[in-house]
Motif scaffolding. Structure first.
Motif, short mmCIF file in Angstrom:
data_model
loop_
_atom_site.label_atom_id
_atom_site.label_comp_id
_atom_site.label_asym_id
_atom_site.label_seq_id
_atom_site.Cartn_x
_atom_site.Cartn_y
_atom_site.Cartn_z
N ARG A 32 28.94 27.78 50.70
CA ARG A 32 27.86 28.69 50.32
C ARG A 32 26.88 28.95 51.47
O ARG A 32 26.27 30.01 51.53
N ARG A 33 26.72 28.00 52.40
CA ARG A 33 25.80 28.20 53.52
C ARG A 33 26.52 28.64 54.80
O ARG A 33 25.90 28.82 55.84
N SER A 34 27.85 28.80 54.73
CA SER A 34 28.62 29.21 55.90
C SER A 34 28.40 30.70 56.19
O SER A 34 28.12 31.49 55.29
N MET A 35 28.58 31.05 57.45
CA MET A 35 28.47 32.45 57.86
C MET A 35 29.87 33.07 57.84
O MET A 35 30.89 32.38 57.98
N PRO A 36 29.95 34.40 57.69
CA PRO A 36 31.26 35.06 57.62
C PRO A 36 32.19 34.71 58.78
O PRO A 36 33.40 34.56 58.59
N ASN A 37 31.63 34.60 60.01
CA ASN A 37 32.50 34.32 61.16
C ASN A 37 33.03 32.90 61.18
O ASN A 37 33.83 32.53 62.04
N GLN A 38 32.60 32.07 60.22
CA GLN A 38 33.11 30.71 60.10
C GLN A 38 34.21 30.62 59.02
O GLN A 38 34.72 29.54 58.75
N LEU A 39 34.56 31.77 58.43
CA LEU A 39 35.53 31.80 57.33
C LEU A 39 36.83 32.46 57.75
O LEU A 39 36.85 33.30 58.64
N SER A 40 37.91 32.07 57.09
CA SER A 40 39.19 32.75 57.28
C SER A 40 39.14 34.11 56.57
O SER A 40 38.23 34.39 55.78
N GLY A 41 40.16 34.94 56.83
CA GLY A 41 40.22 36.24 56.16
C GLY A 41 40.28 36.11 54.66
O GLY A 41 39.61 36.84 53.92
N GLY A 42 41.08 35.15 54.17
CA GLY A 42 41.19 34.94 52.73
C GLY A 42 39.87 34.52 52.11
O GLY A 42 39.51 34.96 51.01
N GLN A 43 39.14 33.66 52.82
CA GLN A 43 37.84 33.21 52.32
C GLN A 43 36.85 34.37 52.30
O GLN A 43 36.06 34.51 51.36
N GLN A 44 36.89 35.21 53.32
CA GLN A 44 35.98 36.36 53.35
C GLN A 44 36.28 37.32 52.19
O GLN A 44 35.36 37.86 51.58
N GLN A 45 37.57 37.51 51.88
CA GLN A 45 37.90 38.38 50.76
C GLN A 45 37.43 37.76 49.45
O GLN A 45 37.00 38.48 48.54
N ARG A 46 37.46 36.44 49.36
CA ARG A 46 36.96 35.77 48.14
C ARG A 46 35.45 35.95 48.01
O ARG A 46 34.93 36.05 46.90
N VAL A 47 34.75 36.01 49.13
CA VAL A 47 33.31 36.31 49.09
C VAL A 47 33.09 37.71 48.52
O VAL A 47 32.22 37.92 47.67
N ALA A 48 33.91 38.66 48.97
CA ALA A 48 33.80 40.03 48.48
C ALA A 48 34.09 40.09 46.97
O ALA A 48 33.44 40.83 46.23
N ILE A 49 35.06 39.30 46.52
CA ILE A 49 35.39 39.26 45.09
C ILE A 49 34.24 38.63 44.31
O ILE A 49 33.84 39.15 43.26
N ALA A 50 33.70 37.54 44.83
CA ALA A 50 32.57 36.88 44.16
C ALA A 50 31.39 37.84 44.04
O ALA A 50 30.71 37.89 43.01
N ARG A 51 31.14 38.60 45.09
CA ARG A 51 30.04 39.58 45.09
C ARG A 51 30.25 40.63 44.00
O ARG A 51 29.31 41.00 43.29
N ALA A 52 31.49 41.08 43.86
CA ALA A 52 31.79 42.09 42.84
C ALA A 52 31.66 41.52 41.44
O ALA A 52 31.13 42.17 40.54
N VAL A 53 32.12 40.29 41.25
CA VAL A 53 32.12 39.68 39.91
C VAL A 53 30.71 39.29 39.46
O VAL A 53 30.40 39.34 38.27
N LEU A 54 29.85 38.93 40.40
CA LEU A 54 28.50 38.49 40.05
C LEU A 54 27.74 39.54 39.25
O LEU A 54 26.93 39.22 38.38
N ALA A 55 28.04 40.80 39.49
CA ALA A 55 27.35 41.89 38.79
C ALA A 55 27.86 42.08 37.37
O ALA A 55 27.37 42.94 36.65
N SER A 56 28.86 41.26 36.96
CA SER A 56 29.46 41.35 35.62
C SER A 56 29.92 42.77 35.30
O SER A 56 29.56 43.34 34.27
N PRO A 57 30.75 43.35 36.18
CA PRO A 57 31.23 44.72 35.93
C PRO A 57 32.26 44.72 34.80
O PRO A 57 32.87 43.70 34.49
#
Length: 224
Positions: free
Chosen positions: A138-163
């Motif tokens: 949760r405190r990591s920066m994007p450049n410290q993540l793999s591509g898969g982890q970055q995509q999971r951040v994008a998914i988490a961001r989308a899901v948080l809004a409860s679409p």
């Protein structure tokens, strides 16, 4: 179950005159609430174009598109923007993360931009980070993540809004096979546990297989 996406006789043309190219030509599609639908087709078949039309990111087309019962072809821009913010989560091939924000701040950014407080969001943020396997990042920066982890951040961001709907355009396109499988497993879990309807565009038969239904597009129309 009710239809949350209805595409009725949609036609989309790029360019004019001799340079005109018809990408969609009488496309029809219905997606029921809670479905996980994979949209497949050859390169240039119009699958990503259709996704953008459904999301209201491109409004230049003929025909009718309804999202969550609302006819977006009749909406004013402000009304459509409100629908996108409240009902639709977008996930793209490129993660679109803010590089100088940590994982948690990237995830909550759209909601805090709406005026919601971090403290209000914390229980749901904790849950989403746990579901996406990012609790220890949760405190990591994007450049410290793999591509898969970055995509999971994008998914988490989308899901948080409860679409009600997630529209995903080639969500594993930049990932290796292993990371792609992890993202697809995550989509499947979110679909089942959260009841969020997912419409993904993919060129991968393997990724498409995670959906509850595969729809193919050819010559600008859906084929069964």
């Amino acid at each position: 179950m009710s239809d949350v996406i209805e595409v009725i006789n949609v036609k989309k043309v790029f360019g004019k005159g001799d340079a005109a190219a018809t990408v969609l030509n009488g496309a029809d599609l219905t997606v029921e609430k809670g479905e996980f639908v994979s949209l497949m087709g050859a390169s240039g078949s119009g699958k990503s174009t259709l996704l953008y039309l459904i999301g209201g990111l491109d409004r230049s087309f003929e025909g009718t598109i309804k999202v969550c019962g609302e006819d977006i072809t009749k909406m004013k821009e402000g009304e459509l923007a409100k629908l996108r913010l409240s009902k639709i989560g977008f996930i793209f091939q490129f993660y679109n993360l803010v590089q100088n924000l940590c994982v948690e701040d990237n995830v909550i950014l759209p909601e805090t931009a709406k005026g919601r407080k971090r403290s209000e969001l914390k229980p749901l943020t904790d849950e989403i980070l746990e579901i996406t396997g990012l609790a220890d990042k949760r405190r990591s920066m994007p450049n410290q993540l793999s591509g898969g982890q970055q995509q999971r951040v994008a998914i988490a961001r989308a899901v948080l809004a409860s679409p009600e709907i997630i529209l995903a355009d080639e969500p594993t396109g930049n990932l290796d096979s292993s990371a792609g499988s992890e993202v697809m497993e995550l989509f499947s879990r979110i679909n089942k546990e959260k009841g969020i309807t997912i419409l993904q565009v993919t060129h991968s038969e393997k990724c498409a297989g995670y959906g509850s239904r595969i729809v193919r597009i050819e010559n600008g129309r859906m084929i069964m």
